[in-house]
Design a protein around this motif. Structure first.
Motif, mmCIF file in Angstrom:
data_model
loop_
_atom_site.group_PDB
_atom_site.id
_atom_site.type_symbol
_atom_site.label_atom_id
_atom_site.label_comp_id
_atom_site.label_asym_id
_atom_site.label_seq_id
_atom_site.Cartn_x
_atom_site.Cartn_y
_atom_site.Cartn_z
ATOM 1 N N SER A 210 0.729 -1.268 -0.104
ATOM 2 C CA SER A 210 -0.080 0.074 0.038
ATOM 3 C C SER A 210 0.959 1.248 0.012
ATOM 4 N N ASP A 211 2.063 1.416 0.663
ATOM 5 C CA ASP A 211 2.866 2.525 1.000
ATOM 6 C C ASP A 211 3.578 2.624 -0.291
ATOM 7 N N ASP A 212 3.770 1.623 -1.288
ATOM 8 C CA ASP A 212 4.463 1.830 -2.496
ATOM 9 C C ASP A 212 3.643 2.216 -3.766
ATOM 10 N N LEU A 213 2.222 2.508 -3.269
ATOM 11 C CA LEU A 213 1.556 3.087 -4.551
ATOM 12 C C LEU A 213 1.789 4.419 -4.754
ATOM 13 N N ASN A 214 1.881 4.815 -6.261
ATOM 14 C CA ASN A 214 1.875 6.092 -6.608
ATOM 15 C C ASN A 214 0.880 6.871 -6.258
ATOM 16 N N ARG A 215 1.170 8.106 -5.688
ATOM 17 C CA ARG A 215 -0.002 9.094 -5.288
ATOM 18 C C ARG A 215 -0.743 9.854 -6.556
ATOM 19 N N PHE A 216 -0.011 9.845 -7.370
ATOM 20 C CA PHE A 216 -0.283 10.908 -8.510
ATOM 21 C C PHE A 216 -0.589 9.789 -9.803
ATOM 22 N N GLN A 217 -1.678 9.891 -10.503
ATOM 23 C CA GLN A 217 -2.076 9.066 -11.576
ATOM 24 C C GLN A 217 -2.769 10.189 -12.682
ATOM 25 N N PHE A 218 -2.110 9.959 -13.865
ATOM 26 C CA PHE A 218 -2.658 10.392 -15.112
ATOM 27 C C PHE A 218 -2.902 9.800 -16.252
ATOM 28 N N GLY A 219 -3.848 10.116 -17.155
ATOM 29 C CA GLY A 219 -4.054 9.242 -18.225
ATOM 30 C C GLY A 219 -5.150 9.827 -19.153
ATOM 31 N N ILE A 220 -5.620 8.960 -20.228
ATOM 32 C CA ILE A 220 -6.576 9.531 -21.258
ATOM 33 C C ILE A 220 -7.864 8.977 -20.968
#
Length: 270
Positions: A210-220
């Motif tokens: 859980s602590d290794d998840l990327n806090r920022f996401q972007f996409g289409i």
């Protein structure tokens, strides 16, 4: 005589000053009123507002099927819901082209069970200790994340009943859970031929990324919308993540994973 003339000039100057102040105040008031009207018109003319509710199906997945995953025993998308408020600003009076933005709260999750071979992972032994190695057997994963998402979309009215939209989204992780365990198999420490650790019967090895998840996401994001009546809309769209689910330095899973979800739902247009 000179004194009288000077007094007249002072009075004239006073009158002129007062007149200029009145005119200036009037012009400023008119300009402010015009600015206020334009500001109001921007949010009322050729502008539409929506509230949306959606159900999502998808998951965090590699692009392609990794050699380590030999079979997917089960997949459960779980109940992933979302709520959005958005605004569409049409560029012309015929409402052909426009821009849409808003704010969305959404869930992203799944439950999977897979049979793997030489699957590199990191197991939690407790007290901050970990065992890394290559596992052959079965892996169960539970993912349950929540995001706040900001879409920026271009909209196009195909007909009086249909419109399409597409663009980008940007998401921030606000609640995270990526956990699971291995079972019915063997973990070889450090290398595929390392010391074996067996997990048989009720024995299992837990992990928590859980602590290794990327806090920022972007996409289409691309999709379409169907007009049911004056206010109700039925929509469907696809969100395809362009950056990884985990941080760049995460090494407990050797392949890259991306959030890919299809959304369906209803919208109420004001």
């Amino acid at each position: 005589m000179k004194q009288i003339t000077m007094n007249k000039r002072m009075k004239t100057h006073h009158y002129v000053t007062c007149l200029l102040m009145i005119l200036g105040s009037s012009v400023l008031s008119t300009a402010q009123e015009g600015h206020t009207n334009k500001f109001k018109e921007f949010f009322t003319t050729n502008t539409e507002y929506q509230i949306r509710g959606q159900f999502s199906i998808g998951g965090s997945t590699p692009l392609g099927f990794p050699a380590q995953i030999r079979e997917v025993n089960s997949y459960n998308p779980t109940m992933q819901l979302g709520l959005e408020a958005n605004i569409t600003k049409w560029l012309t009076d015929d409402h052909k082209w426009g821009f849409r933005t808003g704010l969305r709260m959404e869930g992203r999750g799944m439950k999977t069970d897979a049979r793997v071979k030489n699957y590199y992972t990191k197991l939690d032994e407790g007290d901050g200790k970990y065992t890394k190695g290559y596992f052959t057997g079965n892996v169960k994963t539970t993912m349950k994340n929540s995001y706040i998402t900001f879409p920026i979309l271009l909209t196009y009215n195909v007909s009086s009943q249909w419109n399409t939209y597409g663009g980008f989204y940007f998401s921030g992780l606000i609640d995270r859970d990526f956990t699971g365990y291995v079972y019915n198999g063997v973990l070889r420490e450090d290398s595929p031929i390392g010391t074996p650790v067996e997990f048989e019967g009720n024995a299992r090895g837990d992990y928590d990324f859980s602590d290794d998840l990327n806090r920022f996401q972007f996409g289409i994001q691309v999709g379409g919308e169907y007009k049911l009546n004056a206010h109700l809309r039925l929509f469907g769209d696809l969100n395809w993540g362009l950056n990884q689910v985990f941080k760049k330095d995460f090494d407990a899973i050797t392949f890259k994973m991306y959030n890919i979800y299809a959304n369906i739902g209803f919208a109420y247009q004001f």
